[in-house]
Design a protein around this motif. Structure first.
Motif: not given
Length: 119
Positions: A43-70
């Motif tokens: 129904d074009l109402r929800e989109a899940t964007v899959y991203v590949s994150l590079f770096g250490q585990e902490e950097e990856r978590k922070e990048s995902l947090m930034v994406l969710n805040k954006s």
């Protein structure tokens, strides 16, 4: 909704979000991120964007947090570019298929090396 339209929208969202991450999001906490795919509901109402994150585990978590805040900014920008009546809600998920593929490749290489040394 036609499957062809959904696929076209998925590809368009993938390209546009990738461009936004490359050119418009200026958060220094955002590491190296690649958009690998988009799954859009019928129904074009929800989109899940899959991203590949590079770096250490902490950097990856922070990048995902930034994406969710954006998400709000990205959704607003997509709305102006898509020119559709309703802009889908965006969510981000880490795509671990690259890590899984590298793990399998390592296992196969290890088996091949053990097989070669055993003969």
């Amino acid at each position: 909704m036609s499957e062809l339209r959904v696929r076209k929208m998925q590809e368009f969202i993938k390209q546009e979000v990738g461009n936004m991450l490359l050119r418009e999001l200026k958060d220094p906490r955002l590491g190296f991120v690649t958009v690998t795919g988009v799954k859009l509901t019928g129904d074009l109402r929800e989109a899940t964007v899959y991203v590949s994150l590079f770096g250490q585990e902490e950097e990856r978590k922070e990048s995902l947090m930034v994406l969710n805040k954006s998400k709000g900014f990205i959704r607003k920008e997509l709305g102006t570019r898509l020119k559709v009546y309703y802009t889908p809600e965006i969510s981000f998920e880490e795509d671990k298929s690259l890590d899984y593929g590298m793990h399998i490749e390592g296992l196969l290489k290890k088996i091949h090396e053990e097989d070669g040394n055993g003969n």
